[in-house]
Design a protein around this motif. Structure first.
Motif, PDB file in Angstrom:
ATOM      1  N   SER A   1      37.522 -14.622  -1.882  1.00 47.90           N
ATOM      2  CA  SER A   1      36.691 -13.465  -2.272  1.00 47.90           C
ATOM      3  C   SER A   1      35.445 -13.923  -3.017  1.00 47.90           C
ATOM      4  O   SER A   1      34.351 -13.407  -2.807  1.00 47.90           O
ATOM      5  CB  SER A   1      37.471 -12.506  -3.169  1.00 47.90           C
ATOM      6  N   ALA A   2      35.628 -14.908  -3.911  1.00 49.15           N
ATOM      7  CA  ALA A   2      34.484 -15.421  -4.671  1.00 49.15           C
ATOM      8  C   ALA A   2      33.460 -16.045  -3.721  1.00 49.15           C
ATOM      9  O   ALA A   2      32.248 -15.861  -3.882  1.00 49.15           O
ATOM     10  CB  ALA A   2      34.958 -16.450  -5.697  1.00 49.15           C
ATOM     11  N   TYR A   3      33.960 -16.760  -2.727  1.00 51.33           N
ATOM     12  CA  TYR A   3      33.076 -17.376  -1.734  1.00 51.33           C
ATOM     13  C   TYR A   3      32.315 -16.303  -0.945  1.00 51.33           C
ATOM     14  O   TYR A   3      31.105 -16.391  -0.759  1.00 51.33           O
ATOM     15  CB  TYR A   3      33.888 -18.277  -0.793  1.00 51.33           C
ATOM     16  N   GLU A   4      33.043 -15.274  -0.494  1.00 55.07           N
ATOM     17  CA  GLU A   4      32.403 -14.192   0.279  1.00 55.07           C
ATOM     18  C   GLU A   4      31.339 -13.493  -0.569  1.00 55.07           C
ATOM     19  O   GLU A   4      30.262 -13.148  -0.077  1.00 55.07           O
ATOM     20  CB  GLU A   4      33.445 -13.171   0.765  1.00 55.07           C
ATOM     21  N   ASN A   5      31.633 -13.289  -1.855  1.00 54.40           N
ATOM     22  CA  ASN A   5      30.661 -12.661  -2.763  1.00 54.40           C
ATOM     23  C   ASN A   5      29.390 -13.503  -2.881  1.00 54.40           C
ATOM     24  O   ASN A   5      28.276 -12.985  -2.839  1.00 54.40           O
ATOM     25  CB  ASN A   5      31.259 -12.492  -4.174  1.00 54.40           C
TER      26      ASN A   5
END
Length: 365
Positions: free
Chosen positions: A44-48
């Motif tokens: 999720s952090a990467y996608e953000n």
């Protein structure tokens, strides 16, 4: 003017996302300003961050084209110029999941990042926290010389003696692979640890379980990536028993990482006594166990497996003993460094004894 200022801000924000910037504060995967709130999965952090970076890329491109339109209009160059800017000329990061996703118009842009690049930069930040260069409690550079203050690290404690060993199997509980796994657990929580390790491992090349892939990355690739990131002036130094050997003759017997800014004249001696000698004893015990197993095991396939491992460990043990001799010469010289001399001078200095003899104990840069 408005577009120009916006572009400068976007470009500076992008530049400061990388640890080679003087104003780097925190890795983007753990940055609340880019994330809103840091999620508990790295995916999720990467996608953000990908969405944040790619939105900024589009904005910068749009602003540059708008500026071009204005200049073309001011100078009456409508018949001679077009306002369009090629994606390869936009000078901030754009993130792609995979190399295959990189489209034609952006090829050649040196700011392209893949998921693998992002994860490697996160691993690098983790190593920085392991050595106390960064802290999960503070933003920016926490230690780069002077008095080392352990009280500035509460969430995640850095290594006390500035030495972290890297081995191809888990011989030490606190080796680099295990310390990094602990860093992931502390920074993203234990609930999703396995999922997060899998995401990291899937972004790296190689075979095996997530933990094996992460260990393999530290043994075989981390240092090369670090030297490249810091343009051949590494801030972490690798004691390596394979130093000076050809790939064919090296056996990854012993590797230990230190942080240059925490080096002192006893570091080489500590690496030798506390880690190299300890690993030699571990190898010797393993040799005894395997020899015993070969003699007493009736399962032919298990015997063959033990014989193969024995051959490998014997080579590793021999490499350790040769390395120990080189380390001995340097450790006795108790070499101090001056950080003001820079990396290259000091990197040579710590491998040259008091008689001016050079013993290659660090990995080549």
């Amino acid at each position: 003017k408005k577009f120009g200022k916006k572009n400068i801000l976007i470009s500076k924000t992008d530049w400061d996302s990388f640890e080679t910037s003087w104003d780097f504060e925190v890795h983007p995967l753990l940055d609340e300003t880019k994330q809103g709130q840091v999620p508990n999965t790295i995916e999720s952090a990467y996608e953000n961050w990908k969405e944040y970076a790619n939105t900024n890329f589009a904005k910068l491109k749009e602003n540059e084209e708008r500026l071009n339109e204005l200049f073309i209009e001011i100078y009456g160059l409508e018949d001679e110029l077009t306002p369009e800017v090629s994606d390869k000329d936009i000078t901030i990061a754009k993130i792609f999941d995979d190399k295959e996703d990189i489209y034609e118009d952006i090829k050649g842009n040196q700011y392209i990042l893949t998921k693998e690049d992002v994860i490697k930069s996160f691993i690098s930040y983790g190593v920085g926290c392991i050595f106390g260069r960064y802290s999960l409690d503070e933003k920016g550079l926490v230690y780069a010389g002077g008095e080392f203050d352990i009280s500035r690290y509460n969430k995640f404690k850095p290594v006390e003696d500035n030495i972290v060993v890297i081995t191809d199997k888990e011989y030490f509980e606190d080796d680099l692979a295990n310390r990094f796994i602990e860093f992931v657990r502390i920074s993203f929580g234990k609930e999703n640890l396995e999922e997060n390790l899998k995401f990291i491992a899937d972004s790296l090349k190689g075979k095996g379980t997530p933990r094996e892939k992460i260990r393999n990355y530290f043994v075989n690739h981390f240092y090369k990536d670090h030297v490249k990131m810091y343009k051949k002036t590494p801030i972490y130094w690798l004691y390596d028993s394979s130093a000076g050997k050809t790939k064919r003759n090296s056996h990854d017997a012993f590797k230990a990482l230190i942080y240059m800014h925490r080096y002192d004249e006893d570091t080489t001696g500590r690496v030798r006594i506390d880690y190299l000698h300890k690993l030699q004893r571990i190898y010797e015990n393993r040799v005894d166990f395997l020899r015993d197993d070969i003699v007493n095991n009736s399962d032919a396939s298990k015997v063959a497996k033990s014989e193969k491992e024995l051959e490998k460990i014997m080579k590793q043990l021999k490499e350790c003993k040769e390395y120990d001799e080189k380390m001995g010469h340097i450790a006795l010289s108790r070499i101090a460094i001056d950080l003001d001399d820079g990396v290259k001078v000091n990197y040579e200095k710590v491998q040259t004894d008091n008689n001016g003899e050079k013993y290659q104990i660090l990995a080549k840069i």
